[in-house]
Design a protein around this motif. Structure first.
Motif, PDB file in Angstrom:
ATOM      1  N   MET A   1      31.375  -8.886 -74.097  1.00 21.73           N
ATOM      2  CA  MET A   1      30.690  -9.459 -72.945  1.00 21.73           C
ATOM      3  C   MET A   1      29.849  -8.400 -72.235  1.00 21.73           C
ATOM      4  SD  MET A   1      32.175 -11.940 -70.063  1.00 21.73           S
ATOM      5  CE  MET A   1      33.203 -10.782 -69.214  1.00 21.73           C
ATOM      6  N   VAL A   2      30.417  -7.202 -72.113  1.00 26.69           N
ATOM      7  CA  VAL A   2      29.691  -6.115 -71.472  1.00 26.69           C
ATOM      8  C   VAL A   2      28.405  -5.810 -72.240  1.00 26.69           C
ATOM      9  CG1 VAL A   2      29.794  -3.633 -71.022  1.00 26.69           C
ATOM     10  CG2 VAL A   2      31.713  -5.083 -70.400  1.00 26.69           C
ATOM     11  N   VAL A   3      28.537  -5.751 -73.572  1.00 24.26           N
ATOM     12  CA  VAL A   3      27.373  -5.443 -74.400  1.00 24.26           C
ATOM     13  C   VAL A   3      26.319  -6.552 -74.272  1.00 24.26           C
ATOM     14  CG1 VAL A   3      26.597  -5.203 -76.783  1.00 24.26           C
ATOM     15  CG2 VAL A   3      28.564  -3.931 -75.989  1.00 24.26           C
ATOM     16  N   ALA A   4      26.785  -7.800 -74.194  1.00 26.06           N
ATOM     17  CA  ALA A   4      25.849  -8.916 -74.022  1.00 26.06           C
ATOM     18  C   ALA A   4      25.032  -8.715 -72.751  1.00 26.06           C
ATOM     19  CB  ALA A   4      26.608 -10.236 -73.957  1.00 26.06           C
ATOM     20  N   ALA A   5      25.704  -8.295 -71.678  1.00 23.03           N
ATOM     21  CA  ALA A   5      24.999  -8.098 -70.416  1.00 23.03           C
ATOM     22  C   ALA A   5      24.055  -6.905 -70.507  1.00 23.03           C
ATOM     23  CB  ALA A   5      25.998  -7.889 -69.285  1.00 23.03           C
ATOM     24  N   TYR A   6      24.527  -5.814 -71.123  1.00 23.16           N
ATOM     25  CA  TYR A   6      23.680  -4.627 -71.282  1.00 23.16           C
ATOM     26  C   TYR A   6      22.425  -4.981 -72.077  1.00 23.16           C
ATOM     27  CZ  TYR A   6      26.185  -0.431 -69.600  1.00 23.16           C
ATOM     28  OH  TYR A   6      26.744   0.560 -68.841  1.00 23.16           O
ATOM     29  N   SER A   7      22.602  -5.801 -73.115  1.00 24.45           N
ATOM     30  CA  SER A   7      21.504  -6.036 -74.045  1.00 24.45           C
ATOM     31  C   SER A   7      20.296  -6.655 -73.338  1.00 24.45           C
ATOM     32  CB  SER A   7      21.961  -6.928 -75.200  1.00 24.45           C
ATOM     33  OG  SER A   7      21.975  -8.272 -74.781  1.00 24.45           O
ATOM     34  N   SER A   8      20.510  -7.345 -72.214  1.00 22.60           N
ATOM     35  CA  SER A   8      19.390  -7.989 -71.525  1.00 22.60           C
ATOM     36  C   SER A   8      18.451  -6.954 -70.898  1.00 22.60           C
ATOM     37  CB  SER A   8      19.929  -8.900 -70.435  1.00 22.60           C
ATOM     38  OG  SER A   8      20.534  -8.104 -69.435  1.00 22.60           O
ATOM     39  N   ASN A   9      18.969  -5.749 -70.688  1.00 22.65           N
ATOM     40  CA  ASN A   9      18.220  -4.699 -69.995  1.00 22.65           C
ATOM     41  C   ASN A   9      17.742  -5.169 -68.615  1.00 22.65           C
ATOM     42  OD1 ASN A   9      17.494  -1.938 -70.290  1.00 22.65           O
ATOM     43  ND2 ASN A   9      15.346  -2.570 -70.194  1.00 22.65           N
ATOM     44  N   SER A  10      18.495  -6.072 -68.017  1.00 24.67           N
ATOM     45  CA  SER A  10      18.159  -6.547 -66.684  1.00 24.67           C
ATOM     46  C   SER A  10      18.909  -5.706 -65.658  1.00 24.67           C
ATOM     47  CB  SER A  10      18.560  -8.014 -66.560  1.00 24.67           C
ATOM     48  OG  SER A  10      19.118  -8.274 -65.302  1.00 24.67           O
ATOM     49  N   PRO A  11      18.269  -5.318 -64.562  1.00 19.36           N
ATOM     50  CA  PRO A  11      18.927  -4.458 -63.586  1.00 19.36           C
ATOM     51  C   PRO A  11      20.248  -5.051 -63.075  1.00 19.36           C
ATOM     52  CG  PRO A  11      16.626  -4.782 -63.016  1.00 19.36           C
ATOM     53  CD  PRO A  11      16.897  -5.639 -64.190  1.00 19.36           C
ATOM     54  N   TYR A  12      20.206  -6.331 -62.728  1.00 16.27           N
ATOM     55  CA  TYR A  12      21.417  -6.923 -62.152  1.00 16.27           C
ATOM     56  C   TYR A  12      22.531  -7.004 -63.186  1.00 16.27           C
ATOM     57  CZ  TYR A  12      18.133  -8.148 -58.509  1.00 16.27           C
ATOM     58  OH  TYR A  12      17.199  -8.078 -57.533  1.00 16.27           O
ATOM     59  N   ALA A  13      22.169  -7.440 -64.389  1.00 12.13           N
ATOM     60  CA  ALA A  13      23.180  -7.587 -65.435  1.00 12.13           C
ATOM     61  C   ALA A  13      23.758  -6.235 -65.818  1.00 12.13           C
ATOM     62  CB  ALA A  13      22.583  -8.273 -66.647  1.00 12.13           C
ATOM     63  N   GLN A  14      22.888  -5.197 -65.898  1.00  8.06           N
ATOM     64  CA  GLN A  14      23.402  -3.893 -66.336  1.00  8.06           C
ATOM     65  C   GLN A  14      24.332  -3.272 -65.318  1.00  8.06           C
ATOM     66  OE1 GLN A  14      21.376  -0.669 -67.997  1.00  8.06           O
ATOM     67  NE2 GLN A  14      20.549  -1.826 -69.708  1.00  8.06           N
ATOM     68  N   ILE A  15      23.984  -3.417 -64.033  1.00 10.83           N
ATOM     69  CA  ILE A  15      24.886  -2.865 -63.029  1.00 10.83           C
ATOM     70  C   ILE A  15      26.209  -3.628 -63.083  1.00 10.83           C
ATOM     71  CG2 ILE A  15      25.259  -2.526 -60.564  1.00 10.83           C
ATOM     72  CD1 ILE A  15      22.223  -2.120 -60.349  1.00 10.83           C
ATOM     73  N   GLY A  16      26.111  -4.945 -63.254  1.00 15.05           N
ATOM     74  CA  GLY A  16      27.335  -5.733 -63.404  1.00 15.05           C
ATOM     75  C   GLY A  16      28.137  -5.261 -64.603  1.00 15.05           C
ATOM     76  N   ALA A  17      27.432  -4.979 -65.710  1.00 14.17           N
ATOM     77  CA  ALA A  17      28.128  -4.564 -66.929  1.00 14.17           C
ATOM     78  C   ALA A  17      28.835  -3.231 -66.732  1.00 14.17           C
ATOM     79  CB  ALA A  17      27.140  -4.467 -68.082  1.00 14.17           C
ATOM     80  N   SER A  18      28.149  -2.275 -66.087  1.00 17.24           N
ATOM     81  CA  SER A  18      28.829  -0.986 -65.934  1.00 17.24           C
ATOM     82  C   SER A  18      29.993  -1.117 -64.957  1.00 17.24           C
ATOM     83  CB  SER A  18      27.856   0.124 -65.535  1.00 17.24           C
ATOM     84  OG  SER A  18      27.076  -0.271 -64.454  1.00 17.24           O
ATOM     85  N   ARG A  19      29.843  -1.998 -63.972  1.00 21.35           N
ATOM     86  CA  ARG A  19      30.985  -2.221 -63.078  1.00 21.35           C
ATOM     87  C   ARG A  19      32.137  -2.899 -63.809  1.00 21.35           C
ATOM     88  NH1 ARG A  19      28.971  -4.368 -57.262  1.00 21.35           N
ATOM     89  NH2 ARG A  19      27.695  -2.595 -56.659  1.00 21.35           N
ATOM     90  N   GLU A  20      31.795  -3.765 -64.763  1.00 20.71           N
ATOM     91  CA  GLU A  20      32.851  -4.418 -65.541  1.00 20.71           C
ATOM     92  C   GLU A  20      33.633  -3.371 -66.337  1.00 20.71           C
ATOM     93  OE1 GLU A  20      33.846  -7.466 -65.542  1.00 20.71           O
ATOM     94  OE2 GLU A  20      35.075  -7.615 -67.346  1.00 20.71           O
TER      95      GLU A  20
END
Lengths: 640, 296
Positions: B102-121
């Motif tokens: 799931m984290v990788v899915a969020a990272y893959s978007s390269n979207s600022p909001y998703a990536q910060i969410g992913a690193s927080r996850e």
């Protein structure tokens, strides 16, 4: 036995030829041919051993014995003189002093007590040797092949510098020869000889570029490893004077009859700890990063540090809840925890890999210290999986560095668009390092269970917290790499064919190692443990049951099949990402507060305040020093 | 694998979405009542899910859907191992793999909001993982086995020996259920600095898969709570079910009484709880076993 000699002498011959070869094409032919032969010979040794069983080898011919002894002594003296002179030249007097103490000490011992002890079987081949031989013979030679392509680029990037590649390849193959000697030695004096050769090889490899930083770091590595070597030399003297033997097999057998082996075990483990870059000695391996990448790959995966853990694992049956076991468990545990923490704060890919190596070696060492068959199983499996996976990752980073011009993880975003094949291999490597169902995680599972059974609560907590952090630093690297970025150019074509060969072969090895591990666990590792731990109360009860192993294998197959079936296949409409309405539609920029165009820039999280490298090193080194101080004062207290 | 195991796995795979959805419905209802609202109908989560399935199929890149699919598959496998009576460590490690997908899915978007969410996850995983591992270790020390089947078959309920670990586990459940104050990586409410964090770039069927995997995950996590009390008898089974409901109610209560806290507090408190509640409990167990030769 002929194969053993061949494995030591053939790489040596290849090394000498490579020292003379100045031409690129000729060097390529020699390296590839030699690598194929060495790989085949190590497989041959494994096959022979599988059919003939464990063996100690006796050299009947007195003449050969004499020659070998004299040659070793002569080489040892030469090397000591070289180290002494280099130490004086570069004002590293500690190195000179260590050389000046250690070698005369050994010579005196060999001429006095050592001469009176008859070594019946100087060579040994058991399953552990076979595993190490295969690792050195296959992973080690693949790194040499990779180095062919890499060093071409290296030479081009450093144009103007004299071409010292013959020297580089000489050292690589000499290293392999020394490793083969080391893992097949049963005679401690022989092992010590090869041990010191690997120390010197890594010294020259680290200092290869001759920059002030490289020279400095190479001396740090030399001094720390000579200190470990001093421990080794003292262990030999203790073994010779107290137990009248120089054979490891004899020492292990005596211990099984209940003879106290604390002193040699502690001294040899100390040597292993220095060589395996455990805290407080971890800084030499970090410093080794200045060398060209093939060196790092070689030192980290198949040689040098693996020699350290090899010795400790060999001694594992003598450890547990005793002084040696205590030292090894605690040093390993502290190293695993603190090095994992430190890895979080690093953005330089090679340093992340280096800290991860130090941490994993820590786990191997800790498992060996537990001294049960289940723990030793975890240690051996970790050695195997770590060797293949870490070499793959180092080489991937090396190739990325030469093509994107940076080894910083922050510069690897969108690697899937720029170098798709390399990114896929790197993803495989990173996943194999920390995700279920891959091998490293299986070994960690076994390690955790073995440590819990040992009842060492601090060690349990070290492993628990260290593993949790491991996940964080790999996860964020993986995420950075998999980010899909628009408008990136594919620059993959520039990679040399030799590099692809080595990278693909190593990836294949990782996959094979993960898919077949229940088989070689059953056929190679468990039989080794049964002979090494004849007194084990519970027999060889594995932490990971064979049912679970096969479940994991099925999961691996699934995780390989899923991408083949579904990866990148979507019929959906592709839309821009969400940027709060300010995005410019290219996914790379947005309209700033002053109505200007701004680039999106995303950075990872390094948590300097929590896991700052300096702080982690200070704590880890201090704690490890305290453990060593306690051990050695108890040892001295016991002797006096 | 015996018949019971097969039946439980099938029951889990088939019924967990229903149970998870209902749980989410109650969650929203109870939360609303706590805030003095009436709240949506009980079946609202299902209506939402079906609505997501009918949305226009769009995505931000070609690979995201693949990662989310893997996340769902591995989440189901995780629960499957658990309800089949498999090893707790295998369960925990598979759960991690699912989360990383799931984290990788969020990272893959390269979207600022998703990536910060992913690193927080990832940070959240790092925060709760020690306590989860210590929980498994606690079970192992008491029952000499990591296998759920062995643990549940034993007449002595684990909570007798693992009271501290139980409290620690309930503490990190707040992170796992994505409840305030620790809903750092994403939250159920989109009106915040992270938008929807981790899930910002998921839409339609992909988001439905994420929702579904959460339902699977929640049921499996309650299974963990169940394990602390169950011993095979009817009496303790009832107690165990009540404990699960109580634990979930407690999480809803915490969710509604705290504002979100800083990430430092999430990491510090989870690790301190793991060390004290978990570590001390382990120490006591070791003393009981090695010091006095006690054991189950």
């Amino acid at each position: 036995m002929a194969v053993i000699f061949f494995l030591i002498l053939f790489p040596l011959a290849a090394a000498l030829i490579l020292l003379a070869v100045k031409n690129d094409t000729a060097r390529g032919v020699v390296v590839i041919a030699a690598s194929v032969v060495i790989g085949a010979a190590s497989v041959l040794l494994a096959v022979q051993h599988y059919f003939s069983g464990d063996a100690l080898y006796h050299i009947a011919d007195e003449f050969i014995n004499e020659i070998v002894e004299y040659a070793m002594t002569a080489i040892e003296v030469c090397l000591a003189v070289i180290v002494f002179a280099l130490g004086i030249k570069h004002k590293k007097y500690l190195a000179s002093a260590l050389a000046a103490v250690q070698t005369p000490l050994m010579l005196w011992f060999e001429r006095s007590t050592g001469r009176l002890i008859e070594v019946k079987n100087p060579l040994v081949v058991d399953n552990l040797t076979v595993i190490m031989t295969l690792i050195v013979g296959i992973v080690g030679t693949l790194i040499c092949v990779y180095a062919l392509g890499y060093m071409k680029d290296f030479q081009r990037h450093n144009h103007g510098a004299p071409d010292r590649r013959p020297w580089f390849f000489f050292l690589l193959f000499l290293f392999l020869a020394a490793m083969f000697g080391l893992v097949t030695s049963n005679n401690l004096v022989w092992m010590y000889f090869f041990w010191e050769i690997t120390t010197l090889c890594s010294f020259f490899l680290i200092g290869f570029t001759k920059t002030p930083e490289a020279v400095n770091n190479s001396f740090r590595a030399l001094i720390m490893n000579l200190l470990g070597g001093l421990g080794f030399a003292l262990a030999i003297m203790v073994a010779g004077n107290w137990y009248q033997t120089l054979e490891i097999s004899q020492l292990l057998a005596m211990a099984q009859q209940g003879i106290d082996m604390t002193v040699p075990v502690v001294l040899l483990s100390f040597a292993g700890i220095a060589k395996a870059a455990q805290m407080p000695f971890n800084s030499w391996l970090l410093g080794a990063m200045v060398a060209p990448t093939p060196t790092s790959a070689l030192l980290h995966s198949s040689t040098m540090v693996k020699a350290g853990v090899f010795l400790i694992v060999k001694l594992s049956p003598l450890m547990g809840w005793n002084l040696g076991g205590f030292m090894v468990m605690m040093v390993g545990g502290i190293t695993f925890l603190m090095a994992s923490f430190a890895a979080v704060s690093q953005s330089n890919a090679k340093r992340v890999l280096a800290y991860s190596t130090v941490a994993n070696l820590g786990l191997i060492v800790a498992c060996a210290g537990v001294g049960t068959p289940a723990a030793a199983w975890a240690a051996v499996m970790l050695i195997i999986f770590h060797a293949v996976t870490k070499s793959l990752l180092f080489l991937c980073v090396g190739t990325a560095e030469h093509n994107i011009g940076s080894r910083d993880i922050e510069d690897m975003d969108g690697l899937f668009d720029r170098m798709p094949r390399l990114a896929a291999l790197m993803t495989a490597g990173i996943s194999a390092m920390f995700l279920a169902p891959f091998g490293m995680l299986v070994s960690k599972w076994a390690a955790l269970q073995a440590v819990v059974v040992s009842g060492n609560l601090p060690l349990v907590l070290f492993v628990v917290f260290g593993s949790s952090v491991t996940l964080f630093y790999w996860g964020k690297w993986l995420g950075k790499m998999t980010a899909v970025m628009a408008g990136r150019e594919n620059i993959q074509r520039q990679v040399h064919a030799e590099e692809w060969t080595a990278l693909c072969a190593l990836t294949a090895l990782v996959v094979i190692a993960c898919l077949t591990f229940p088989i070689y666990s059953d056929k190679i590792v468990v039989p080794y443990l049964m002979t090494a731990f004849p007194n084990a109360r519970e027999g060889v009860a594995l932490a990971v049951s064979s049912d679970n192993m096969w479940i994991l294998v099925v999961m691996i197959a699934l995780i390989i099949l899923l991408p083949l079936m579904f990866f990148g296949k979507t019929k959906k409409k592709i839309v821009p990402i969400y940027m709060a309405g300010a995005g410019l539609g290219d996914d790379l920029s947005f309209t700033g507060a002053m109505q200007e165009k701004k680039e999106v820039s995303l950075r990872n999280w390094y948590m300097e305040g929590y896991f700052g490298e300096k702080k982690m090193n200070r704590i880890g080194v201090t704690a490890a020093c305290v453990v060593l101080a306690i051990t050695f004062s108890m040892l001295l207290g016991g002797m006096l | 694998m015996n018949t019971t195991a097969i039946i439980s796995v099938i029951a889990y795979v088939a019924l967990a979405p229903a149970a998870g959805g209902l749980l989410a419905g109650f969650d929203r209802k109870i939360s609303a009542r706590m805030q003095g609202r009436v709240g949506p109908p009980l079946l609202q989560p299902f209506y939402d899910l079906f609505k997501l399935l009918e949305k226009e199929p769009v995505t931000v890149n070609r690979v995201q859907d693949f990662y989310v699919l893997c996340c769902l598959i591995f989440m189901i496998i995780t629960g499957g191992f658990f309800f089949a009576g498999g090893s707790l460590l295998l369960v925990i490690f598979t759960l991690t793999t699912a989360s990383v997908f799931m984290v990788v899915a969020a990272y893959s978007s390269n979207s600022p909001y998703a990536q910060i969410g992913a690193s927080r996850e990832l940070l959240q995983i790092m925060a709760y993982e020690p306590m989860v591992l210590i929980t498994a270790i606690g079970f192992f020390i008491v029952y000499r086995s990591f296998n759920v089947a062995d643990i549940i078959a034993h007449p002595a309920p684990a909570v007798h020996y693992l009271a501290g670990i139980f409290l620690g586990f309930v503490f990190i459940l707040t992170i796992k259920f994505r409840k305030s104050p620790f809903d750092l990586s994403m939250s159920h409410h989109a009106h915040q600095e992270l938008v929807k964090g981790l899930t910002t770039e998921f839409s339609g069927k992909t988001l439905a898969m994420i929702e579904l995997s959460h339902w699977y995950e929640n049921i499996f996590l309650l299974g963990f709570v169940f394990l602390f009390f169950a011993n095979g008898t009817t009496q303790w089974t009832v107690i165990a079910v009540l404990a699960c409901l109580l634990a979930y109610f407690l999480e809803i209560f915490i969710d509604n009484s705290y504002a979100r806290m800083k990430w430092q507090i999430a990491v510090n408190s989870s690790w301190i709880v793991a060390l004290t509640a978990g570590g001390v409990n382990l120490l006591v167990l070791y003393f009981a076993i090695f010091g006095f030769g006690l054991g189950v």
